[in-house]
Motif scaffolding. Structure first.
Motif, PDB file in Angstrom:
ATOM      1  N   THR A  61       0.846  -1.192   0.000  1.00  0.00           N
ATOM      2  CA  THR A  61       0.000   0.000   0.000  1.00  0.00           C
ATOM      3  C   THR A  61       0.877   1.237   0.000  1.00  0.00           C
ATOM      4  OG1 THR A  61      -1.828   1.119   1.107  1.00  0.00           O
ATOM      5  CG2 THR A  61      -0.178   0.103   2.528  1.00  0.00           C
TER       6      THR A  61
ATOM      7  N   ASP B 224      -1.318   8.158  -1.445  1.00  0.00           N
ATOM      8  CA  ASP B 224      -1.663   8.943  -2.641  1.00  0.00           C
ATOM      9  C   ASP B 224      -1.935  10.377  -2.192  1.00  0.00           C
ATOM     10  OD1 ASP B 224      -2.363   9.788  -5.118  1.00  0.00           O
ATOM     11  OD2 ASP B 224      -4.361   8.849  -5.118  1.00  0.00           O
ATOM     12  N   GLY B 225      -1.068  11.286  -2.618  1.00  0.00           N
ATOM     13  CA  GLY B 225      -1.228  12.681  -2.191  1.00  0.00           C
ATOM     14  C   GLY B 225      -0.062  13.520  -2.688  1.00  0.00           C
ATOM     15  N   LYS B 226       0.717  14.049  -1.776  1.00  0.00           N
ATOM     16  CA  LYS B 226       1.847  14.882  -2.160  1.00  0.00           C
ATOM     17  C   LYS B 226       3.003  14.650  -1.180  1.00  0.00           C
ATOM     18  CE  LYS B 226      -0.366  18.724   0.290  1.00  0.00           C
ATOM     19  NZ  LYS B 226      -0.861  20.124   0.189  1.00  0.00           N
TER      20      LYS B 226
ATOM     21  N   PRO C  52       3.209  16.169  -6.293  1.00  0.00           N
ATOM     22  CA  PRO C  52       2.316  14.999  -6.309  1.00  0.00           C
ATOM     23  C   PRO C  52       3.119  13.709  -6.126  1.00  0.00           C
ATOM     24  CG  PRO C  52       1.848  16.461  -8.155  1.00  0.00           C
ATOM     25  CD  PRO C  52       3.141  16.932  -7.562  1.00  0.00           C
ATOM     26  N   THR C  53       2.582  12.777  -5.367  1.00  0.00           N
ATOM     27  CA  THR C  53       3.264  11.498  -5.166  1.00  0.00           C
ATOM     28  C   THR C  53       3.299  10.690  -6.461  1.00  0.00           C
ATOM     29  OG1 THR C  53       1.176  10.533  -4.421  1.00  0.00           O
ATOM     30  CG2 THR C  53       2.684  11.330  -2.718  1.00  0.00           C
TER      31      THR C  53
ATOM     32  N   PRO D 257       2.709   7.305  -8.386  1.00  0.00           N
ATOM     33  CA  PRO D 257       1.931   6.069  -8.200  1.00  0.00           C
ATOM     34  C   PRO D 257       2.861   4.853  -8.100  1.00  0.00           C
ATOM     35  CG  PRO D 257       0.937   7.435  -9.894  1.00  0.00           C
ATOM     36  CD  PRO D 257       2.256   8.075  -9.559  1.00  0.00           C
TER      37      PRO D 257
ATOM     38  N   MET E 280       5.512   6.580  -4.527  1.00  0.00           N
ATOM     39  CA  MET E 280       5.346   7.739  -3.623  1.00  0.00           C
ATOM     40  C   MET E 280       6.441   8.778  -3.885  1.00  0.00           C
ATOM     41  SD  MET E 280       4.004   6.173   0.018  1.00  0.00           S
ATOM     42  CE  MET E 280       5.496   5.292   0.427  1.00  0.00           C
TER      43      MET E 280
ATOM     44  N   GLY F  96      -1.248  12.246   2.551  1.00  0.00           N
ATOM     45  CA  GLY F  96      -2.354  11.842   1.690  1.00  0.00           C
ATOM     46  C   GLY F  96      -3.096  10.669   2.275  1.00  0.00           C
TER      47      GLY F  96
ATOM     48  N   THR G 165      -3.638   4.012  -0.469  1.00  0.00           N
ATOM     49  CA  THR G 165      -4.229   3.493  -1.715  1.00  0.00           C
ATOM     50  C   THR G 165      -5.095   2.262  -1.454  1.00  0.00           C
ATOM     51  OG1 THR G 165      -2.198   2.229  -2.067  1.00  0.00           O
ATOM     52  CG2 THR G 165      -2.357   4.367  -3.154  1.00  0.00           C
TER      53      THR G 165
END
Length: 594
Positions: free
Chosen positions: A40, A43-45, A55-56, A58, A61, A73, A76
């Motif tokens: 996992t 998802d964010g920054k 931005p992270t 995908p 990270m 964030g 996921t």
């Protein structure tokens, strides 16, 4: 011999089957799923070293080097029920909290131990009830080692979502094949190769040292493979890290011992010893620094690896030099060492460039094992041929000893000796008694020669010759004079190897001369050899003429030459001239006279 060969073939068969299985496991392991499903991410920054928020990435990270990174964030993969967030970290600190500053987990434990600033390896859990769906969380990861820059985050920090048993499931499914491979490598090292060397006839240090190196290579690969899972069983994070790093150093020591053991030239041995002493001192130093907390073992690893790499280059250079000089041992060791050296070098480059996700070293040690198995097969084949040759040689030597012994106790010699002793019994009983004892000792010496397989001191051979010559002097009387010029006795030679020369000098040299003559037995020492010289002033013969049936023991002489060559690398030189006599010289090289 057949039993030994059977054991050797069984052992080779087991090793071959295990090696094939090892290769199959490696191929199988390369296709093993890494269970990406359970990973996992956030998802964010993210923000690197206090910089701007980005931005992270995908599935990653973060995709840049950092000393400290903040990631903010949502997860996921949502956690629910009894699920937990599993946090696995290597050599980094981390802190996990909610957006409202509620701390869920802080790995940093401020204690008073010398290694309080060392993160080590850890596996920790955050329960689902602490992380509600759609909750924004903030993860802070800190790299405490200024000399290392973290970019591939998966190598240092991974999050999984699942139940408490998930780490054990991941361990079994992901690492079990690798563990089996590494265990097989350790088995080869600690059992197979040492036993193979012993079966071949005692301790073979080449295979023993290679076995030790293989064992520690397997141990290193074992801990390097599942080091991040050690915290499942070992509670000390720092100890988990130290064990992983230290097994690398143990392999380096074993490799140094392997190469040093197989070097033969003095300058190369000195260089290898200096490297090993330096390595031991370096290990002691980093251990002290680690124990005192001045610098943990991971922090000093780059310096150790630079020293180990330089030592590997120097050792390989020494091997190459000896291999160029056509040293069979050096060539053999170089062939088996090269796959390891090359793959370690490739892994070193890969740690900086990241052009491949796997490890080259595992393939290198497997190739090296395969090379050693092939060399073992050839060594066993060569040893078998040598055993056949040795047994044939022993048979021929035994036949030669029998031939020589029989030639010395021919019936006419017995009749003449006993007749002479019988005549003395009335004229000189004391001399007859002495002659009888001498005759018995002479026969005993000839019979004992059948049991003697090794060279004997020249002094023993000389005493036997004196007994023989005393008996011959009883027969020839004043026609046979014996002189001795013994200047060296500190050497060995096959038993009854001088007597055929003396016998020819007496019977076919002086004995064929009407007024008799003198036989001289002399020894001398030169810079490179010992020499036994049997000379007479008898009738002599033409050495260039083909052998003829003149009563001389030509077969016996050939046997003597063969025994001297096989046992002492000696040569027999015969010089003769009709009417002037014969000089027979046995030349025994000093370097072969141990």
């Amino acid at each position: 011999m057949l039993k030994g060969r059977l054991v050797s073939y069984i052992l080779l068969g087991i090793m071959a089957v295990m090696f094939i299985g090892l290769c199959v496991l490696i191929v199988t392991n390369s296709f093993t799923s890494d269970l990406e499903y359970y990973k996992t991410f956030i998802d964010g920054k993210y923000s690197v070293d206090g910089g701007e928020w980005k931005p992270t990435i995908p599935g990653k990270m973060v995709d840049e080097n950092f000393k400290e990174v903040k990631i903010r964030g949502k997860l996921t993969n949502e956690l629910f029920g009894d699920n937990v967030l599993i946090l696995s970290a290597k050599n980094v600190w981390y802190n996990l909290k909610l957006e409202d500053e509620i701390e869920i987990y802080n790995m940093r434990d401020y204690d008073d131990s010398p290694l309080a600033d060392t993160p080590g390896y850890s596996i920790n859990y955050a329960y689902a009830e602490s992380i509600r769906p759609d909750t924004v969380i903030e993860l802070t990861i800190t790299n405490p080692y200024p000399m290392f820059s973290v970019k591939e985050l998966d190598n240092f920090f991974v999050m999984y979502g699942g139940n408490l048993s998930l780490p054990y499931e991941l361990f079994i499914q992901n690492k079990l094949p690798t563990i089996i491979v590494c265990t097989l490598i350790c088995f080869f090292g600690v059992v197979a190769f040492p036993i193979a060397g012993f079966v071949m006839g005692g301790i073979d240090y080449r295979y023993l040292s290679f076995g030790i190196m293989s064992f520690f290579a397997g141990l290193y690969l074992l801990f390097d493979s599942f080091g991040e899972y050690l915290p499942l069983w070992v509670t000390s994070e720092v100890l988990c890290m130290a064990v992983d790093v230290f097994t690398n150093y143990l392999f380096a020591v074993a490799a140094a011992v392997y190469i040093k053991t197989n070097l033969s030239r003095t300058p190369h041995k000195i260089a290898a010893n200096i490297l090993m002493i330096g390595l031991a001192a370096a290990l002691l130093l980093v251990s002290i620094l680690h124990a005192t907390g001045a610098a943990d073992i991971y922090e000093t690893q780059p310096y150790m690896m630079m020293y180990i790499g330089a030592g590997a280059v120097v050792s390989t250079f020494c091997l190459v030099r000896e291999a160029i000089s056509k040293s069979r041992e050096a060539i053999s060791v170089l062939i088996s060492w090269t796959p390891i050296f090359v793959t370690v070098f490739l892994d070193g480059i890969n740690s900086f460039v990241h052009f491949w996700d796997g490890r080259f070293f595992l393939s290198g040690i497997v190739v090296s094992l395969g090379v050693q198995i092939v060399q073992l097969v050839f060594d066993m084949r060569r040893q078998y041929k040598e055993q056949i040759h040795y047994q044939q040689m022993q048979k021929e030597l035994y036949e030669a000893r029998v031939s020589i012994m029989v030639s010395q106790i021919q019936p006419h010699f017995l009749y003449n000796s006993l007749t002479s002793i019988a005549m003395m019994c009335t004229k000189d009983p004391q001399l007859a008694k002495k002659a009888t004892i001498n005759f018995a000792d002479y026969l005993r010496g000839n019979m004992n020669s059948l049991k003697e397989k090794n060279p004997v001191p020249f002094s023993r051979e000389l005493e036997h010759l004196k007994k023989y010559l005393m008996l011959e002097q009883m027969r020839f009387g004043d026609m046979l004079n014996i002189e001795y010029d013994i200047q060296a006795e500190d050497f060995v030679l096959p038993q009854l190897s001088v007597q055929p020369l003396v016998e020819n000098a007496v019977k076919h040299g002086v004995g064929m001369k009407e007024d008799g003559g003198t036989v001289t037995i002399a020894t001398r020492e030169t810079d490179k050899a010992y020499e036994v010289i049997v000379s007479d002033d008898g009738v002599g013969f033409d050495t260039s003429a083909p052998p003829k049936n003149d009563g001389r023991s030509h077969v016996g002489m050939e046997n003597v030459k063969q025994r001297l060559k096989e046992m002492c690398n000696a040569e027999v030189i015969i010089e003769s001239e009709p009417g002037k006599g014969t000089v027979s010289t046995i030349r025994i090289p000093k370097e072969d006279n141990n």
